[in-house]
Design a protein around this motif. Structure first.
Motif, short mmCIF file in Angstrom:
data_model
loop_
_atom_site.label_atom_id
_atom_site.label_comp_id
_atom_site.label_asym_id
_atom_site.label_seq_id
_atom_site.Cartn_x
_atom_site.Cartn_y
_atom_site.Cartn_z
N LEU A 27 2.90 -13.76 15.29
CA LEU A 27 1.68 -14.48 14.92
C LEU A 27 0.52 -14.09 15.84
N ALA A 28 0.80 -13.96 17.13
CA ALA A 28 -0.23 -13.54 18.08
C ALA A 28 -0.70 -12.13 17.74
N GLU A 29 0.22 -11.27 17.38
CA GLU A 29 -0.10 -9.90 16.99
C GLU A 29 -0.99 -9.89 15.74
N PHE A 30 -0.66 -10.72 14.77
CA PHE A 30 -1.45 -10.82 13.54
C PHE A 30 -2.87 -11.31 13.84
N ARG A 33 -4.87 -8.52 15.53
CA ARG A 33 -5.32 -7.50 14.57
C ARG A 33 -6.50 -8.00 13.74
N ARG A 34 -6.39 -9.24 13.29
CA ARG A 34 -7.41 -9.80 12.41
C ARG A 34 -8.75 -9.95 13.12
N ARG A 35 -8.74 -10.29 14.40
CA ARG A 35 -9.98 -10.57 15.14
C ARG A 35 -10.30 -9.49 16.17
N TRP A 36 -9.70 -8.31 16.05
CA TRP A 36 -9.85 -7.25 17.04
C TRP A 36 -11.32 -6.91 17.32
N GLY A 37 -12.12 -6.73 16.29
CA GLY A 37 -13.53 -6.39 16.47
C GLY A 37 -14.30 -7.46 17.22
N THR A 48 -10.22 2.15 18.23
CA THR A 48 -8.89 1.68 18.64
C THR A 48 -8.29 0.81 17.54
N ARG A 49 -6.98 0.62 17.63
CA ARG A 49 -6.29 -0.28 16.70
C ARG A 49 -5.04 -0.80 17.38
#
Length: 166
Positions: A27-30, A33-37, A48-49
């Motif tokens: 869940l933390a990983e998700f 990813r969703r809020r990376w920017g 990056t990703r």
């Protein structure tokens, strides 16, 4: 124990279930990813990703070796931003590696503006053109002299503190 007749929030129930099932890292990983920017900024996100988190290490894919080198200096800042967003120590280290990016990542990179104009797009000022032309007079070839003067004027017109050609 909650008092009789009180309800637990759905968030606390799902959070407890995720911990028991070992899904809290996913869940933390998700969320990452969703809020990376938003977490790292659009300029870094365009190159990056986040790949995955394993044993509190974030494996981060980087577009090229230049960005990989730059990000090694930014690791402490990135760790602080990520952990502040997670509300705790979700990540203790970042492992950088060059990786493939999908079409959606390429679209983000193209839509992100450069932090400052590239030198080839800057218009040199007239006074700098005259000064650069005076310094390039020693060059015999007229085409080479014109190009050299243009490059000098352009370099002097870059933001910052240019050094005078005296």
């Amino acid at each position: 124990m909650p008092a009789a007749g009180s309800f637990d929030s759905l968030e606390s129930i799902l959070g407890g279930m995720a911990r028991r099932l070992g899904l809290d890292a996913k869940l933390a990983e998700f969320r990452l990813r969703r809020r990376w920017g938003e977490i790292v900024g659009l300029q870094i996100a365009a190159h990056t990703r986040p790949d995955h988190i394993r044993f509190k290490k974030l494996y981060l894919l980087v577009r090229d070796s230049v960005w990989l080198h730059q990000l090694t200096f930014l690791k402490p800042d990135l760790l602080a931003r990520i952990n502040a967003e997670a509300g705790g120590e979700a990540v203790t280290d970042i492992v950088l590696r060059i990786g493939d990016f999908g079409p959606e990542d390429e679209e983000l990179r193209r839509s992100t503006p450069d932090p400052e104009p590239r030198p080839s797009t800057l218009e040199p000022r007239t006074a700098l053109e005259h000064e650069a032309a005076a310094h390039a007079e020693a060059v015999k070839d007229p085409e080479l002299r014109a190009r050299l003067a243009a490059v000098m004027a352009q370099a002097l017109s870059l933001p910052g503190k240019p050094r005078p050609l005296r």
